[in-house]
Enzyme design. Structure first.
Site, short mmCIF file in Angstrom:
data_model
loop_
_atom_site.label_atom_id
_atom_site.label_comp_id
_atom_site.label_asym_id
_atom_site.label_seq_id
_atom_site.Cartn_x
_atom_site.Cartn_y
_atom_site.Cartn_z
N ARG A 234 0.77 -1.07 0.23
CA ARG A 234 0.08 -0.08 0.17
C ARG A 234 0.98 1.26 0.01
O ARG A 234 1.86 1.28 0.61
CB ARG A 234 -1.01 0.05 1.29
CG ARG A 234 -2.08 -0.81 1.32
CD ARG A 234 -3.05 -0.29 0.08
NE ARG A 234 -4.33 -1.16 0.06
CZ ARG A 234 -4.30 -2.00 -0.89
NH1 ARG A 234 -3.44 -2.59 -1.75
NH2 ARG A 234 -5.52 -2.73 -0.96
N ASP A 258 4.88 -0.76 -6.43
CA ASP A 258 3.65 -1.05 -7.56
C ASP A 258 2.61 -0.29 -6.92
O ASP A 258 1.47 -0.38 -7.57
CB ASP A 258 3.35 -2.46 -7.13
CG ASP A 258 2.16 -3.02 -8.10
OD1 ASP A 258 2.39 -2.60 -9.46
OD2 ASP A 258 1.30 -3.70 -7.78
N GLU A 263 -2.00 7.31 -5.70
CA GLU A 263 -2.43 6.61 -6.91
C GLU A 263 -3.70 6.47 -7.35
O GLU A 263 -4.03 6.43 -8.62
CB GLU A 263 -1.93 5.03 -6.81
CG GLU A 263 -2.95 4.15 -5.98
CD GLU A 263 -2.55 2.74 -5.83
OE1 GLU A 263 -1.15 2.64 -5.32
OE2 GLU A 263 -3.05 1.96 -6.01
N HIS A 296 0.08 -0.67 -9.96
CA HIS A 296 -0.73 -1.39 -8.95
C HIS A 296 -1.04 -2.76 -9.80
O HIS A 296 -2.23 -3.05 -10.03
CB HIS A 296 -2.01 -0.81 -8.58
CG HIS A 296 -2.34 -1.46 -7.23
ND1 HIS A 296 -2.55 -0.43 -6.02
CD2 HIS A 296 -2.45 -2.63 -6.50
CE1 HIS A 296 -3.00 -1.49 -5.11
NE2 HIS A 296 -2.92 -2.60 -5.51
C1 COI Z 1 -5.71 -5.79 -2.92
O1 COI Z 1 -6.52 -6.89 -3.18
O2 COI Z 1 -6.19 -5.13 -2.02
C2 COI Z 1 -4.95 -5.04 -3.98
O3 COI Z 1 -4.21 -4.39 -3.94
C3 COI Z 1 -5.10 -5.42 -5.43
C4 COI Z 1 -6.09 -4.70 -6.14
C5 COI Z 1 -5.55 -3.42 -7.16
C6 COI Z 1 -6.98 -5.54 -7.03
#
Ligand code: COI
Length: 332
Positions: A234, A258, A263, A296
Site C-alpha cells: 500500500r 507497485d 495513486e 498496481h
Molecule cells: C488488493 O487486493 O487489495 C490489491 O491491492 C489488488 C487490487 C488492485 C485489486
C-alpha cells in the site's frame, strides 16, 4: 437470490458470467463503481460484489443499508478504503478475498527486485540508443543478500519461499508470528533490528491507521546504506518525500513501487504523454533508473482475477444464504 456486481472490467466479465451460469444465480453486471451516483441500482438485490480503490464512503454505505443491501463482498484483499464506522452502524457484513493469489504479488515483487539488482532499466535505456556497452554498475547477486520481510501473511510467506529459492537469507518482522516460520527462527523482535540487518526491505503489510508512513526518514536512517525498498502493498506505508530524499542521498539504492500514496485516479489511466501525468512527485520517481514504478499490477494475473471474481461471488452467496461467510472482515 440476486447479486449486483459493480465495477466489472472487461477482463472480469467472463468469470462473472461463468459463475452465474454454473450457480444458476442472477448477477447484474455494472461497469461503474459503487458511488453515490450508482448505489440506487442495488435496489432489490440481496448482495453487492465490488472492487474499487476509491473510498466506499459513509454516504454510499448508509444508502446501501437503507436499500436493505447489507451483504457486501469485496473482490480484493485490502479493506483500507471502507468506512469502518458506517459498516458497523449499519450492520453491513463485508467480506474480502484474502488469498486470490499470494503468488501473483510475490512473483512480481521478486521480478522487480531482480530487475533492480541486475540494472535492466539502465541496459534497456542505453540499448534503445544503440549503446550495448556494459554499464559502470556491476550487479549484486540476490543469494548474497539478506531480505527483510515486513509482515508474514500469505503474500509475505509466498515471497519468502521465492527468496529462499534464490538462496537469500531472510529476516522477518510481524506482530503475529507464523508457527512454521517461528520454528525456523527467522523473526526479529523489532523493525529496528530488521532495518539493521536487511539489504532489501520487502513490504507486505496492510495499511492501517498505525502504520501510515512507517517507512519515513527515521526508518530509512536506521537502514543499511544502499538498501533496496520493495512496496507491492500500500502506498501509504511509505513517506514518498522521505523516500525521494533517501534516493537522492544514496541511502536507498533502488526502489520498486507497485503502489503509490496518491495513486487513486492516476494508476490505470492513460494520460497520453509522460508530461501529462498530473503528479510531479510520481514523475520524479518514474524518471529514475533505479526506481521501478508500476501501476498496481502485481495482482494482475489470470489466476488472480478469476479467483477474485469467483471467490467474492461465493462469499456473497454464502452471506445471503446463511448470514455468515468464511471471509467476513472484522472492523475495529
Ligand atoms: C488488493 O487486493 O487489495 C490489491 O491491492 C489488488 C487490487 C488492485 C485489486
Amino acid at each position: 437470490l440476486k447479486i449486483i456486481a459493480y465495477g466489472i472490467r472487461d477482463d472480469e466479465r467472463p468469470y462473472v458470467e461463468e459463475w452465474s451460469k454454473d450457480q444458476n444465480i442472477e448477477v447484474k453486471i455494472v461497469k461503474d463503481l459503487l458511488t453515490d451516483d450508482t448505489v440506487d441500482q442495488a435496489k432489490g438485490f440481496d448482495g453487492a460484489v465490488v472492487y474499487q480503490q476509491k473510498p466506499y464512503t459513509a454516504s454510499v454505505l448508509d444508502r446501501l443499508a437503507e436499500l436493505g443491501v447489507k451483504n457486501l463482498s469485496l473482490r480484493n484483499v485490502g479493506v483500507d478504503n471502507v468506512d469502518a464506522d458506517a459498516v458497523k452502524r449499519n450492520d453491513i457484513k463485508v467480506t474480502n478475498v484474502p488469498a486470490y493469489s499470494p503468488a501473483a504479488i510475490a512473483e512480481f515483487t521478486v521480478t522487480e527486485l531482480m530487475r533492480l539488482l541486475r540494472h535492466t532499466t539502465q541496459y534497456e535505456h542505453r540499448q534503445a540508443k544503440g549503446d550495448l556497452k556494459w554499464t559502470p554498475d556491476i550487479a549484486t547477486e540476490l543469494n548474497s543478500l539478506t531480505v527483510g520481510v515486513i509482515a508474514t501473511g500469505r503474500i509475505g510467506r509466498a515471497a519468502i519461499q521465492i527468496y529462499r529459492g534464490f538462496g537469500a537469507k531472510i529476516v522477518a518482522y510481524d506482530v503475529f508470528h507464523n508457527p512454521e516460520l517461528e520454528k525456523e527462527g527467522i523473526y526479529v523482535d523489532s523493525l529496528d533490528e530488521l532495518y539493521k540487518q536487511a539489504d532489501v526491505i520487502s513490504l507486505h503489510a496492510p495499511a492501517t491507521k498505525e502504520n501510515m508512513h512507517m517507512l519515513n526518514a527515521d526508518a530509512f536512517n536506521k537502514m543499511k546504506d544502499g538498501v533496496y525498498i520493495l512496496n507491492p502493498a500500500r502506498g501509504d506505508l511509505v513517506d514518498t518525500d522521505d523516500l525521494i530524499k533517501a534516493l537522492d542521498s544514496g541511502k536507498v539504492a533502488g526502489a520498486a513501487l507497485d503502489v503509490y500514496e496518491n495513486e487513486v485516479g492516476i494508476f490505470n489511466t492513460d494520460f497520453g504523454s509522460f508530461d501529462a501525468i498530473p503528479d510531479d512527485r510520481l514523475k520524479n520517481l518514474m524518471k529514475r533508473e533505479n526506481v521501478l514504478v508500476s501501476p498496481h499490477i502485481a495482482f494482475y494475473t489470470t489466476t488472480a482475477v478469476r479467483n477474485m471474481v469467483q471467490f467474492a461471488l461465493n462469499n456473497n452467496k454464502q452471506l445471503i444464504e446463511t448470514g455468515k461467510a468464511d471471509n467476513v472482515v472484522a472492523f475495529n
